[in-house]
Write a protein that holds these residues in place. Structure first.
Motif, PDB file in Angstrom:
ATOM      1  N   SER A  81       0.991  -1.076   0.185  1.00 54.54           N
ATOM      2  CA  SER A  81       0.305   0.049   0.060  1.00 54.54           C
ATOM      3  C   SER A  81       1.176   1.143  -0.272  1.00 54.54           C
ATOM      4  O   SER A  81       1.393   1.082   0.716  1.00 54.54           O
ATOM      5  CB  SER A  81      -1.435   0.462   1.516  1.00 54.54           C
ATOM      6  OG  SER A  81      -2.026  -0.915   1.064  1.00 54.54           O
ATOM      7  N   CYS A  82       0.469   2.333  -1.011  1.00 54.34           N
ATOM      8  CA  CYS A  82       1.108   3.601  -0.487  1.00 54.34           C
ATOM      9  C   CYS A  82       0.127   4.732  -0.123  1.00 54.34           C
ATOM     10  O   CYS A  82      -1.103   4.819  -1.250  1.00 54.34           O
ATOM     11  CB  CYS A  82       1.778   3.709  -1.551  1.00 54.34           C
ATOM     12  SG  CYS A  82       2.549   5.868  -1.862  1.00 54.34           S
ATOM     13  N   VAL A  83       0.015   5.156   0.754  1.00 49.45           N
ATOM     14  CA  VAL A  83      -0.875   6.244   1.074  1.00 49.45           C
ATOM     15  C   VAL A  83      -0.352   7.327   0.592  1.00 49.45           C
ATOM     16  O   VAL A  83       0.789   8.111   1.382  1.00 49.45           O
ATOM     17  CB  VAL A  83      -1.356   6.129   2.849  1.00 49.45           C
ATOM     18  CG1 VAL A  83      -2.029   7.147   2.918  1.00 49.45           C
ATOM     19  CG2 VAL A  83      -1.824   4.870   2.822  1.00 49.45           C
ATOM     20  N   ALA A  84      -1.261   8.251  -0.346  1.00 45.07           N
ATOM     21  CA  ALA A  84      -0.696  10.183  -0.473  1.00 45.07           C
ATOM     22  C   ALA A  84      -1.519  10.970   0.090  1.00 45.07           C
ATOM     23  O   ALA A  84      -2.178  10.895   0.215  1.00 45.07           O
ATOM     24  CB  ALA A  84      -0.449   9.820  -2.751  1.00 45.07           C
ATOM     25  N   SER A  85      -0.536  11.713  -0.012  1.00 42.84           N
ATOM     26  CA  SER A  85      -1.426  13.412   0.833  1.00 42.84           C
ATOM     27  C   SER A  85      -0.125  14.011   0.047  1.00 42.84           C
ATOM     28  O   SER A  85       0.323  14.381  -0.197  1.00 42.84           O
ATOM     29  CB  SER A  85      -1.145  13.067   2.343  1.00 42.84           C
ATOM     30  OG  SER A  85       0.774  13.636   2.652  1.00 42.84           O
ATOM     31  N   GLY A  86      -1.143  15.377   0.055  1.00 42.82           N
ATOM     32  CA  GLY A  86      -1.001  16.558  -0.800  1.00 42.82           C
ATOM     33  C   GLY A  86      -0.784  16.291  -2.230  1.00 42.82           C
ATOM     34  O   GLY A  86      -0.191  17.582  -2.519  1.00 42.82           O
ATOM     35  N   LEU A  87      -1.494  15.451  -2.667  1.00 44.65           N
ATOM     36  CA  LEU A  87      -1.907  15.523  -4.120  1.00 44.65           C
ATOM     37  C   LEU A  87      -3.201  15.227  -4.371  1.00 44.65           C
ATOM     38  O   LEU A  87      -3.912  14.786  -3.706  1.00 44.65           O
ATOM     39  CB  LEU A  87      -0.329  14.784  -5.029  1.00 44.65           C
ATOM     40  CG  LEU A  87      -0.200  13.390  -4.537  1.00 44.65           C
ATOM     41  CD1 LEU A  87      -1.504  12.244  -4.969  1.00 44.65           C
ATOM     42  CD2 LEU A  87       0.873  12.541  -4.801  1.00 44.65           C
ATOM     43  N   THR A  88      -3.439  15.458  -6.171  1.00 46.79           N
ATOM     44  CA  THR A  88      -4.575  15.304  -6.115  1.00 46.79           C
ATOM     45  C   THR A  88      -4.397  14.289  -7.399  1.00 46.79           C
ATOM     46  O   THR A  88      -3.439  14.332  -8.408  1.00 46.79           O
ATOM     47  CB  THR A  88      -5.348  16.345  -7.243  1.00 46.79           C
ATOM     48  OG1 THR A  88      -5.311  17.785  -6.023  1.00 46.79           O
ATOM     49  CG2 THR A  88      -6.114  15.716  -7.294  1.00 46.79           C
ATOM     50  N   PHE A  89      -5.033  13.328  -7.447  1.00 44.67           N
ATOM     51  CA  PHE A  89      -4.864  11.541  -8.135  1.00 44.67           C
ATOM     52  C   PHE A  89      -5.295  12.130  -9.373  1.00 44.67           C
ATOM     53  O   PHE A  89      -4.588  12.386 -10.568  1.00 44.67           O
ATOM     54  CB  PHE A  89      -5.682  10.018  -7.825  1.00 44.67           C
ATOM     55  CG  PHE A  89      -4.812   9.937  -6.616  1.00 44.67           C
ATOM     56  CD1 PHE A  89      -4.163   9.833  -6.010  1.00 44.67           C
ATOM     57  CD2 PHE A  89      -5.627   8.614  -6.456  1.00 44.67           C
ATOM     58  CE1 PHE A  89      -3.332   9.616  -4.890  1.00 44.67           C
ATOM     59  CE2 PHE A  89      -4.879   7.465  -5.255  1.00 44.67           C
ATOM     60  CZ  PHE A  89      -4.072   8.162  -4.323  1.00 44.67           C
ATOM     61  N   SER A  90      -5.941  12.925 -10.039  1.00 40.62           N
ATOM     62  CA  SER A  90      -6.074  13.072 -10.563  1.00 40.62           C
ATOM     63  C   SER A  90      -5.201  14.065 -11.940  1.00 40.62           C
ATOM     64  O   SER A  90      -5.449  13.326 -13.343  1.00 40.62           O
ATOM     65  CB  SER A  90      -7.273  14.276 -10.755  1.00 40.62           C
ATOM     66  OG  SER A  90      -7.414  15.001 -10.622  1.00 40.62           O
ATOM     67  N   SER A  91      -4.211  14.379 -11.338  1.00 41.86           N
ATOM     68  CA  SER A  91      -3.506  15.171 -11.862  1.00 41.86           C
ATOM     69  C   SER A  91      -1.926  13.997 -11.712  1.00 41.86           C
ATOM     70  O   SER A  91      -1.303  14.918 -12.522  1.00 41.86           O
ATOM     71  CB  SER A  91      -3.210  16.196 -11.402  1.00 41.86           C
ATOM     72  OG  SER A  91      -4.630  17.687 -11.438  1.00 41.86           O
ATOM     73  N   TYR A  92      -2.128  13.321 -11.216  1.00 36.36           N
ATOM     74  CA  TYR A  92      -0.562  12.382 -11.152  1.00 36.36           C
ATOM     75  C   TYR A  92      -0.869  11.373 -12.050  1.00 36.36           C
ATOM     76  O   TYR A  92      -2.028   9.917 -11.682  1.00 36.36           O
ATOM     77  CB  TYR A  92      -0.367  12.533  -9.690  1.00 36.36           C
ATOM     78  CG  TYR A  92       0.182  13.881  -9.304  1.00 36.36           C
ATOM     79  CD1 TYR A  92       1.914  13.735  -9.052  1.00 36.36           C
ATOM     80  CD2 TYR A  92      -0.433  14.485  -8.581  1.00 36.36           C
ATOM     81  CE1 TYR A  92       2.054  14.454  -8.357  1.00 36.36           C
ATOM     82  CE2 TYR A  92      -0.535  15.655  -8.348  1.00 36.36           C
ATOM     83  CZ  TYR A  92       1.240  15.436  -7.844  1.00 36.36           C
ATOM     84  OH  TYR A  92       1.953  16.374  -7.693  1.00 36.36           O
ATOM     85  N   THR A  93       0.496  10.615 -12.203  1.00 37.71           N
ATOM     86  CA  THR A  93       0.911   9.212 -12.221  1.00 37.71           C
ATOM     87  C   THR A  93       1.877   9.208 -11.536  1.00 37.71           C
ATOM     88  O   THR A  93       2.817   9.144 -10.998  1.00 37.71           O
ATOM     89  CB  THR A  93       1.669   8.836 -13.892  1.00 37.71           C
ATOM     90  OG1 THR A  93       0.568   8.831 -14.910  1.00 37.71           O
ATOM     91  CG2 THR A  93       1.831   8.185 -13.582  1.00 37.71           C
TER      92      THR A  93
END
Length: 123
Positions: free
Chosen positions: A21-33
């Motif tokens: 698992s990778c928990v992300a913060s500070g980004l919007t998935f729609s703008s990232y790979t």
């Protein structure tokens, strides 16, 4: 500020399964790979898989195809790597990474990295 935190690594027998698992913060998935890479001792960092949220497209390294699946849960801001039919050669530190916009398997293009989680596959 973007932060990525991996978990789920461990020791597993060859042929078994593991989910990272990778928990992300500070980004919007729609703008990232979002990508997974791995690195074994003495070897270069290797491309594992990516998912581009805007398109839903996924890509896999040659040795991962048919065994690994990348997916995500937008509500949890989490990316997963489901690994099956694990082999001893899958042993490595696995890293979650992120870059803005489109797909690439080039690790140098990824601006944000987690600290890694270790996977060991016994024979």
């Amino acid at each position: 500020q973007v932060q990525l935190v991996e978990s789920g690594g461990g020791l597993v027998q060859a042929g078994g399964s593991l989910r990272l698992s990778c928990v992300a913060s500070g980004l919007t998935f729609s703008s990232y790979t979002m990508g997974w890479f791995r690195q074994a001792p003495g070897k270069e960092r290797e491309f594992v898989a990516t998912i581009t949220w805007s398109s839903g497209n996924t890509y896999y390294g040659d040795s991962m195809k048919g065994r690994f699946t990348i997916s995500g849960d937008n509500a949890k801001n989490t990316v997963y790597l489901q690994m099956t039919i694990l082999k001893p050669e899958d042993t490595a530190d696995y890293y979650c990474a992120a870059k803005r916009w489109g797909y690439t398997q080039n690790a140098l293009a990824y601006a944000y990295w987690g600290q890694g989680t270790q996977v060991t596959v016994s024979s």
